[in-house]
Design a protein around this motif. Sequence first.
Motif, mmCIF file in Angstrom:
data_model
loop_
_atom_site.group_PDB
_atom_site.id
_atom_site.type_symbol
_atom_site.label_atom_id
_atom_site.label_comp_id
_atom_site.label_asym_id
_atom_site.label_seq_id
_atom_site.Cartn_x
_atom_site.Cartn_y
_atom_site.Cartn_z
ATOM 1 N N LEU A 1 0.836 -1.195 0.000
ATOM 2 C CA LEU A 1 0.000 0.000 0.000
ATOM 3 C C LEU A 1 0.871 1.245 0.000
ATOM 4 N N THR A 2 0.237 2.354 -0.324
ATOM 5 C CA THR A 2 0.907 3.645 -0.254
ATOM 6 C C THR A 2 0.635 4.283 1.102
ATOM 7 N N LEU A 3 1.690 4.722 1.732
ATOM 8 C CA LEU A 3 1.581 5.533 2.936
ATOM 9 C C LEU A 3 1.894 6.954 2.480
ATOM 10 N N ALA A 4 0.840 7.729 2.228
ATOM 11 C CA ALA A 4 1.016 9.073 1.675
ATOM 12 C C ALA A 4 1.746 9.973 2.656
ATOM 13 N N SER A 5 2.215 11.116 2.170
ATOM 14 C CA SER A 5 2.995 12.007 3.034
ATOM 15 C C SER A 5 2.197 12.447 4.254
ATOM 16 N N ASN A 6 0.881 12.615 4.105
ATOM 17 C CA ASN A 6 0.069 12.969 5.280
ATOM 18 C C ASN A 6 0.005 11.811 6.269
ATOM 19 N N GLY A 7 0.074 10.567 5.768
ATOM 20 C CA GLY A 7 0.120 9.406 6.649
ATOM 21 C C GLY A 7 1.441 9.306 7.384
ATOM 22 N N VAL A 8 2.538 9.598 6.678
ATOM 23 C CA VAL A 8 3.852 9.623 7.326
ATOM 24 C C VAL A 8 3.872 10.689 8.412
ATOM 25 N N ASP A 9 3.292 11.849 8.103
ATOM 26 C CA ASP A 9 3.243 12.934 9.085
ATOM 27 C C ASP A 9 2.442 12.513 10.313
ATOM 28 N N ALA A 10 1.322 11.819 10.088
ATOM 29 C CA ALA A 10 0.516 11.347 11.217
ATOM 30 C C ALA A 10 1.294 10.340 12.062
ATOM 31 N N LEU A 11 2.036 9.455 11.405
ATOM 32 C CA LEU A 11 2.867 8.509 12.158
ATOM 33 C C LEU A 11 3.919 9.236 12.984
ATOM 34 N N ARG A 12 4.417 10.353 12.493
ATOM 35 C CA ARG A 12 5.399 11.124 13.252
ATOM 36 C C ARG A 12 4.774 11.721 14.505
ATOM 37 N N VAL A 13 3.564 12.211 14.371
ATOM 38 C CA VAL A 13 2.865 12.716 15.556
ATOM 39 C C VAL A 13 2.693 11.588 16.567
ATOM 40 N N LEU A 14 2.453 10.397 16.061
ATOM 41 C CA LEU A 14 2.285 9.215 16.911
ATOM 42 C C LEU A 14 3.618 8.718 17.459
ATOM 43 N N GLY A 15 4.722 9.167 16.853
ATOM 44 C CA GLY A 15 6.056 8.713 17.262
ATOM 45 C C GLY A 15 6.391 7.326 16.762
ATOM 46 N N ALA A 16 5.773 6.921 15.643
ATOM 47 C CA ALA A 16 5.968 5.559 15.131
ATOM 48 C C ALA A 16 6.420 5.558 13.673
ATOM 49 N N ASP A 17 6.971 6.660 13.195
ATOM 50 C CA ASP A 17 7.321 6.743 11.780
ATOM 51 C C ASP A 17 8.616 6.019 11.432
ATOM 52 N N PRO B 1 8.916 18.670 5.597
ATOM 53 C CA PRO B 1 10.030 19.619 5.761
ATOM 54 C C PRO B 1 11.415 18.992 5.647
ATOM 55 N N ASP B 2 11.576 17.742 6.039
ATOM 56 C CA ASP B 2 12.891 17.108 5.953
ATOM 57 C C ASP B 2 13.103 16.385 4.622
ATOM 58 N N GLY B 3 12.164 16.537 3.680
ATOM 59 C CA GLY B 3 12.293 15.916 2.368
ATOM 60 C C GLY B 3 11.624 14.569 2.233
ATOM 61 N N THR B 4 11.141 14.006 3.337
ATOM 62 C CA THR B 4 10.457 12.712 3.271
ATOM 63 C C THR B 4 9.167 12.855 2.475
ATOM 64 N N THR B 5 8.909 11.890 1.605
ATOM 65 C CA THR B 5 7.702 11.935 0.800
ATOM 66 C C THR B 5 6.912 10.643 0.996
ATOM 67 N N ASP C 1 -1.297 17.984 2.554
ATOM 68 C CA ASP C 1 -0.700 18.905 3.530
ATOM 69 C C ASP C 1 -1.385 18.865 4.898
ATOM 70 N N TYR C 2 -2.253 17.897 5.101
ATOM 71 C CA TYR C 2 -3.007 17.782 6.352
ATOM 72 C C TYR C 2 -2.063 17.446 7.505
ATOM 73 N N HIS C 3 -2.153 18.202 8.576
ATOM 74 C CA HIS C 3 -1.300 17.975 9.750
ATOM 75 C C HIS C 3 -2.138 18.061 11.013
ATOM 76 N N ILE C 4 -1.897 17.163 11.932
ATOM 77 C CA ILE C 4 -2.610 17.141 13.212
ATOM 78 C C ILE C 4 -1.714 17.748 14.284
ATOM 79 N N ASP C 5 -2.136 18.866 14.847
ATOM 80 C CA ASP C 5 -1.410 19.529 15.917
ATOM 81 C C ASP C 5 -1.844 18.920 17.244
ATOM 82 N N TRP C 6 -1.044 18.023 17.757
ATOM 83 C CA TRP C 6 -1.418 17.274 18.962
ATOM 84 C C TRP C 6 -1.559 18.191 20.176
ATOM 85 N N ASP C 7 -0.785 19.269 20.224
ATOM 86 C CA ASP C 7 -0.766 20.115 21.421
ATOM 87 C C ASP C 7 -1.914 21.127 21.470
#
Length: 401
Positions: free
Chosen positions: A47-63, A96-100, A389-395
Amino acid sequence: MTPTRTALIIGGGIAGPAAAMALQMAGIDSVVYEAHAATAEGIGVFLTLASNGVDALRVLGADRPALAAAFPTPGITLRSGTGKRLGESLTGQSLPDGTTSQTIKRSDLYRVLHEEAARRGVPVEHGKRLVKAEETGDGVRAVFADGSEAVGDIMIGCDGVHSSVRPIIDPAAPTPAYAGVLTTGGYARGVPVDTEPGSYEMIFGKRAFFGYAMAPDDEVWWFANIPRRDEPARGEVEAISDGEWRPQLLQLYAGDAGPAIPLIEATPTIMAMSPIHTMPRLTTWHNGRMIVIGDAAHAPSPTSGQGASLSIEDALVLAKCLRDLPRPQAAFAQFEVERRPRVERIIKWAARINNSKAAGPVASAFRDAMLPVIMKMTAGSKANKQTFDYHIDWDTPSRVS
């Protein structure tokens, strides 16, 4: 009212462990109950993990573990069955770090999410097929096929497009919609393909759709989408053997441009065929202390490349709502307000693309003529930016809209 402190999570695919980790971040304990007795090793293709999915995993700390099992696939080249280039599209934006956007085996994404959840102390119980659930006034009681029971403050259905939780929440809920397409895929080595590692090629063949990408180790990952008008019975096409499907696939792609034939021939084992189902619009996502998220609530066609990403986003948004709004009903309502417009827009967009895969001769000719124009017009569109470009601001606290 006492805030939610415990949750029963039904389903251990992608949404389940993601929800459990997000709830833990919000101070809520949970247990994941999975119907299958074993893990998802070897189930599904990729499957494709789109950039917004990668970003969500980063918020989760599991990327990081997910990225370690994946490879970048930022774009797609579309071709006709004659090899004509129809255009290009993006599978995401650069973070921002170039990850797609990334491509990952479904079983690997399951594995890394479960490993990360286990590392954080999230309990997962296998062989727990839900058969009944009811509210108890201040909580939910779940009953499983093995006779065991569990109780919690809330129940979250993360059990996919064929959800058992969905009809409990709403007995009048629609069944999943068959998309008119079957899908399978596999992995092949030793076949030269005219593409660079990390670039998708997708071909509208005369009789079926074919896509592939080369991994960094030169293994080619491919998938096939086969039009079939009548919906198969549950388990019907899955039970047909590789030996029966292979000659049919070779016949379907005979005469098409591209490497479909040699890739199918070089694949040691073709994955089980399965029908594609979607859940375009579910009227009721929640009722009382029960809610469905991910594919159980809004399953898009795989064409969207967004199913996994939307599930991870759901997990985070729901956890935020439960953290900040003390009543489960208020949290669920706010979750729906935040998520429904986004997911339904993506589902509609994916459905239009999916229909073009099963087009007849006249519609195919029109598609091949118009698609280059359409793709140029939509490149860099507002809709694409809204998706990727969807981003979840956890704070930032969730508030009732």
